[in-house]
Scaffold this active site. Structure first.
Site, PDB file in Angstrom:
ATOM      1  N   PRO A   2       0.833  -1.208   0.000  1.00 15.78           N
ATOM      2  CA  PRO A   2       0.000   0.000   0.000  1.00 15.78           C
ATOM      3  C   PRO A   2       0.869   1.260   0.000  1.00 15.78           C
ATOM      4  O   PRO A   2       1.870   1.347   0.709  1.00 15.78           O
ATOM      5  CB  PRO A   2      -0.794  -0.119   1.310  1.00 15.78           C
ATOM      6  CG  PRO A   2      -0.797  -1.578   1.616  1.00 15.78           C
ATOM      7  CD  PRO A   2       0.512  -2.104   1.118  1.00 15.78           C
ATOM      8  N   GLU A   3       0.480   2.230  -0.820  1.00 11.90           N
ATOM      9  CA  GLU A   3       1.237   3.472  -0.898  1.00 11.90           C
ATOM     10  C   GLU A   3       0.605   4.513   0.028  1.00 11.90           C
ATOM     11  O   GLU A   3      -0.379   4.250   0.716  1.00 11.90           O
ATOM     12  CB  GLU A   3       1.331   3.928  -2.345  1.00 11.90           C
ATOM     13  CG  GLU A   3       1.975   2.853  -3.217  1.00 11.90           C
ATOM     14  CD  GLU A   3       2.480   3.325  -4.568  1.00 11.90           C
ATOM     15  OE1 GLU A   3       2.781   4.522  -4.729  1.00 11.90           O
ATOM     16  OE2 GLU A   3       2.581   2.476  -5.487  1.00 11.90           O
ATOM     17  N   LYS A  52       4.143   5.570   4.595  1.00 11.25           N
ATOM     18  CA  LYS A  52       3.546   4.247   4.711  1.00 11.25           C
ATOM     19  C   LYS A  52       3.382   3.799   6.164  1.00 11.25           C
ATOM     20  O   LYS A  52       3.086   2.631   6.421  1.00 11.25           O
ATOM     21  CB  LYS A  52       4.387   3.237   3.933  1.00 11.25           C
ATOM     22  CG  LYS A  52       4.494   3.566   2.442  1.00 11.25           C
ATOM     23  CD  LYS A  52       5.362   2.580   1.704  1.00 11.25           C
ATOM     24  CE  LYS A  52       5.505   2.969   0.241  1.00 11.25           C
ATOM     25  NZ  LYS A  52       6.324   2.004  -0.521  1.00 11.25           N
ATOM     26  N   ARG A 124      13.231  10.077  10.532  1.00 11.33           N
ATOM     27  CA  ARG A 124      13.989   9.363   9.507  1.00 11.33           C
ATOM     28  C   ARG A 124      13.289   9.388   8.153  1.00 11.33           C
ATOM     29  O   ARG A 124      13.861   8.926   7.153  1.00 11.33           O
ATOM     30  CB  ARG A 124      14.214   7.910   9.926  1.00 11.33           C
ATOM     31  CG  ARG A 124      15.066   7.733  11.171  1.00 11.33           C
ATOM     32  CD  ARG A 124      15.513   6.294  11.328  1.00 11.33           C
ATOM     33  NE  ARG A 124      14.403   5.369  11.521  1.00 11.33           N
ATOM     34  CZ  ARG A 124      13.943   4.984  12.703  1.00 11.33           C
ATOM     35  NH1 ARG A 124      14.498   5.472  13.817  1.00 11.33           N
ATOM     36  NH2 ARG A 124      12.954   4.116  12.803  1.00 11.33           N
ATOM     37  N   ASN A 165       5.844   1.928  -5.821  1.00 12.29           N
ATOM     38  CA  ASN A 165       6.255   1.579  -7.179  1.00 12.29           C
ATOM     39  C   ASN A 165       5.312   2.108  -8.257  1.00 12.29           C
ATOM     40  O   ASN A 165       5.743   2.474  -9.342  1.00 12.29           O
ATOM     41  CB  ASN A 165       6.377   0.057  -7.303  1.00 12.29           C
ATOM     42  CG  ASN A 165       7.140  -0.360  -8.536  1.00 12.29           C
ATOM     43  OD1 ASN A 165       8.034   0.343  -8.988  1.00 12.29           O
ATOM     44  ND2 ASN A 165       6.783  -1.505  -9.090  1.00 12.29           N
ATOM     45  N   ARG A 263      12.049  -3.407  -6.887  1.00 10.90           N
ATOM     46  CA  ARG A 263      10.704  -3.522  -7.477  1.00 10.90           C
ATOM     47  C   ARG A 263      10.793  -3.322  -8.979  1.00 10.90           C
ATOM     48  O   ARG A 263      11.723  -2.684  -9.491  1.00 10.90           O
ATOM     49  CB  ARG A 263       9.753  -2.477  -6.875  1.00 10.90           C
ATOM     50  CG  ARG A 263       9.624  -2.524  -5.374  1.00 10.90           C
ATOM     51  CD  ARG A 263       8.970  -3.793  -4.867  1.00 10.90           C
ATOM     52  NE  ARG A 263       7.614  -3.939  -5.359  1.00 10.90           N
ATOM     53  CZ  ARG A 263       6.558  -3.343  -4.817  1.00 10.90           C
ATOM     54  NH1 ARG A 263       6.714  -2.554  -3.756  1.00 10.90           N
ATOM     55  NH2 ARG A 263       5.356  -3.538  -5.299  1.00 10.90           N
TER      56      ARG A 263
END
Length: 275
Positions: A2-3, A52, A124, A165, A263
């Protein structure tokens, strides 16, 4: 995986369902029993996402941190059962009130953490185009000094949070960017165009539940969003994603694919030559 738009919508829906309530937290699977006990019965303060990562704050400085990974799901249903809602599959965490049941299955990460640990995680991460007042300059500084390809950098969550991706392949095509150009060779105007495209497209993904990138669909969805009348798309088309070997919708040459950053990247070698 999931994006970012999926996690943003999930945080929104969890917030709408549970804010101000005291859900019962359990771990039907058993693997998160100790963590569920820490938050069960506490007031749900709010939910938010960064890229994410999903964060849900409970009273007493307890934060639920979830990363869905490749196979994770977090479903929210209205409670329509006379008794306890049936358990389907391996449910790592269940949040239940009289009105809603949310089941988390198959996450890459599920933990109860402190505010300091939340800060350590988010510090981060790169800017998330869906968050209030993101800083694209931070991403640009990391891109401009990197020898990695722009295709790798867009998937690096420390550079840019939430892009996966599909958005990577589609936005690089939309901006006609050579995906193998090193970040330090990317022009600032090209980065600005990529960023603004993501800022425009990701909210459409939130509104529809699908990644919308082909321009005719983009225009239709944008108009529906503006009118406050958005139906979920039943079909999604793409310019290059998962279209290897098929003709480019713009120039007709064959779409190519190669593993980049772990990917499958998809691109058109004729259209994508921009620095």
């Amino acid at each position: 995986m999931p994006e970012g738009h999926t996690l943003f919508a999930l945080a929104r829906d969890l917030d709408a369902a549970y804010r101000g309530t005291q859900p019962t937290a359990t771990s039907p699977q058993g693997r998160f029993a100790a963590g569920a006990a820490l938050i069960s019965g506490r007031t749900f303060v709010h939910a938010t996402s960064w890229g994410k990562h999903l964060f849900a704050e409970f009273e007493g400085d307890a934060w639920l941190h979830v990363h869905l990974g490749l196979i994770g799901t977090f479903t929210i249903d209205q409670h329509r059962y006379a008794g306890e809602a049936p358990i389907v599959g391996q449910v790592r965490l269940r949040l239940a009130t009289d009105e809603h049941v949310a089941d988390l299955r198959g996450p890459n990460l599920c933990a109860v953490i402190t505010p300091e640990q939340v800060e350590a995680v988010t510090s981060r991460l790169g800017p998330d185009p869906l968050r209030p007042e993101p800083d694209p300059e931070l991403a640009w500084r990391r891109i401009a000094r990197s020898s990695k390809t722009i295709a790798e950098l867009l998937m690096d969550q420390s550079v840019l949070a939430g892009v996966g991706n599909v958005y990577r392949s589609e936005v690089l095509f939309r901006q006609r960017v050579d995906p193998f150009r090193p970040g330090r060779e990317i022009r600032r105007s090209t980065w600005d165009a990529i960023w603004l495209d993501l800022v425009d497209l990701l909210p459409l993904g939130v509104a529809t539940g699908k990644i919308v990138t082909v321009e005719d669909q983009v225009e239709q969805v944008r108009a529906r969003v503006a009118a406050g009348d958005v139906d979920r798309l039943t079909e999604r088309t793409s310019y290059v994603y998962k279209r290897q070997g098929e003709p480019c919708l713009v120039c007709g040459s064959r779409i190519r694919t190669r593993v980049v950053g772990g990917r499958n990247l998809f691109w058109c070698g004729r259209c994508q030559r921009r620095r």
